[in-house]
Scaffold this motif. Structure first.
Motif, short mmCIF file in Angstrom:
data_model
loop_
_atom_site.label_atom_id
_atom_site.label_comp_id
_atom_site.label_asym_id
_atom_site.label_seq_id
_atom_site.Cartn_x
_atom_site.Cartn_y
_atom_site.Cartn_z
N ILE A 3 0.99 -1.09 -0.13
CA ILE A 3 0.02 0.16 0.19
C ILE A 3 0.96 1.23 -0.15
N ASP A 4 0.81 2.19 -0.86
CA ASP A 4 1.43 3.34 -0.90
C ASP A 4 0.66 4.56 -0.15
N SER A 5 1.26 5.74 -0.51
CA SER A 5 0.53 6.83 0.31
C SER A 5 -0.74 7.08 -0.25
N THR A 6 -1.05 7.01 -1.47
CA THR A 6 -2.31 7.28 -2.01
C THR A 6 -3.36 6.33 -1.23
N GLY A 7 -3.09 5.01 -1.30
CA GLY A 7 -3.97 4.13 -0.53
C GLY A 7 -4.24 4.62 0.85
N ILE A 8 -3.21 4.85 1.70
CA ILE A 8 -3.17 5.33 3.12
C ILE A 8 -4.26 6.42 3.03
N GLY A 9 -4.00 7.55 2.23
CA GLY A 9 -4.75 8.59 2.02
C GLY A 9 -6.39 8.45 1.71
N LYS A 10 -6.47 7.40 0.95
CA LYS A 10 -7.94 7.11 0.53
C LYS A 10 -8.75 6.51 1.77
N LEU A 11 -7.85 5.50 2.56
CA LEU A 11 -8.51 4.99 3.80
C LEU A 11 -8.83 6.04 4.99
N VAL A 12 -7.88 7.00 4.98
CA VAL A 12 -8.09 8.04 5.94
C VAL A 12 -9.63 8.82 5.57
N SER A 13 -9.46 9.36 4.38
CA SER A 13 -10.24 10.16 3.73
C SER A 13 -11.97 9.31 3.58
N ALA A 14 -11.74 8.19 3.34
CA ALA A 14 -13.15 7.32 3.41
C ALA A 14 -13.57 7.19 4.96
N ARG A 15 -12.49 7.00 5.96
CA ARG A 15 -13.36 6.85 7.28
C ARG A 15 -13.73 8.32 7.66
N ALA A 16 -13.14 9.42 7.13
CA ALA A 16 -13.62 10.82 7.64
C ALA A 16 -15.15 11.13 6.99
N HIS A 17 -15.01 10.45 5.51
CA HIS A 17 -16.39 10.55 4.91
C HIS A 17 -17.36 9.79 5.76
N ALA A 18 -17.18 8.70 6.14
CA ALA A 18 -18.09 7.66 6.74
C ALA A 18 -18.74 8.54 8.07
N ILE A 19 -17.73 9.00 8.91
CA ILE A 19 -18.04 9.52 10.09
C ILE A 19 -19.12 10.78 9.79
N SER A 20 -18.69 11.68 8.86
CA SER A 20 -19.59 12.90 8.63
C SER A 20 -20.94 12.42 8.00
N ASN A 21 -20.96 11.07 7.68
CA ASN A 21 -22.19 10.90 7.02
C ASN A 21 -22.81 9.64 8.04
N ASN A 22 -22.49 9.77 9.20
CA ASN A 22 -23.29 8.94 10.44
C ASN A 22 -23.04 7.41 9.97
N SER A 23 -21.71 7.31 9.47
CA SER A 23 -21.42 5.97 9.32
C SER A 23 -20.20 5.60 9.91
N ASP A 24 -19.66 4.64 10.01
CA ASP A 24 -18.19 4.14 10.39
C ASP A 24 -17.44 3.37 9.26
N LEU A 25 -16.10 3.49 9.32
CA LEU A 25 -15.26 2.64 8.82
C LEU A 25 -14.11 2.41 9.34
N TRP A 26 -13.64 1.13 9.36
CA TRP A 26 -12.36 0.85 10.09
C TRP A 26 -11.69 -0.27 9.28
N VAL A 27 -10.47 -0.42 9.81
CA VAL A 27 -9.52 -1.69 9.04
C VAL A 27 -9.34 -2.73 9.99
N VAL A 28 -9.53 -4.00 9.36
CA VAL A 28 -9.26 -5.15 10.16
C VAL A 28 -8.28 -5.93 9.52
N ASN A 29 -7.67 -6.93 10.16
CA ASN A 29 -6.74 -7.92 9.52
C ASN A 29 -5.67 -7.31 8.83
N PRO A 30 -4.88 -5.99 8.92
CA PRO A 30 -3.72 -5.55 8.06
C PRO A 30 -2.78 -6.58 8.14
N SER A 31 -2.22 -6.84 6.83
CA SER A 31 -1.30 -7.57 6.51
C SER A 31 -0.02 -7.08 7.19
#
Length: 132
Positions: A73-101
């Motif tokens: 995973i490169d920095s763009t992948g990390i950035g998308k995970l962070v932005s997707a989590r922020a997007h989820a939170i701002s939309n009354n949802s939740d997003l998190w990572v499990v089982n990272p290699s």
């Protein structure tokens, strides 16, 4: 073939580094997104699309992102995970990572994001099933 060492699923994705994303439903209007292969600048648009559609179109209360089969995973992948989590939170949802290699775990840990991205916020009121 006989006599050849067998490949683990992670090794197979190392040989075929393209990104593979699958989605499966979880109880309580939640989704599990399984990611395999390499998350790079070239492939991250697919992951972003799936994560944002889960929140915007499907209206999932929670999105669990399984990274067990991610070989890189490169920095763009990390950035998308962070932005997707922020997007989820701002939309009354939740997003998190499990089982990272191991490689993903190392990168997230070095960036100080392992605990942040691995912990559900509780924002959506959804909790993982006891057997998950």
């Amino acid at each position: 073939m006989e006599g050849e060492p067998s490949m683990s699923p992670a090794d197979r994705f190392g040989v075929f580094p393209e990104l593979h994303v699958t989605v499966e439903p979880l109880p309580g209007q939640a989704l599990r997104v399984r990611v395999a292969g390499e998350v790079t600048m070239e492939s991250v648009a697919e992951l972003k699309s799936v994560l944002f559609r889960a929140i915007d179109d499907v209206r999932a209360r929670a999105v669990e992102v399984d990274l067990a089969m991610v070989t890189f995973i490169d920095s763009t992948g990390i950035g998308k995970l962070v932005s997707a989590r922020a997007h989820a939170i701002s939309n009354n949802s939740d997003l998190w990572v499990v089982n990272p290699s191991p490689g993903v775990r190392r990168v997230l840990s070095m960036l100080g994001l392992l605990e942040v991205l691995s912990t559900p916020t509780g924002n959506s009121g959804w909790a993982p099933p006891k057997s998950a």
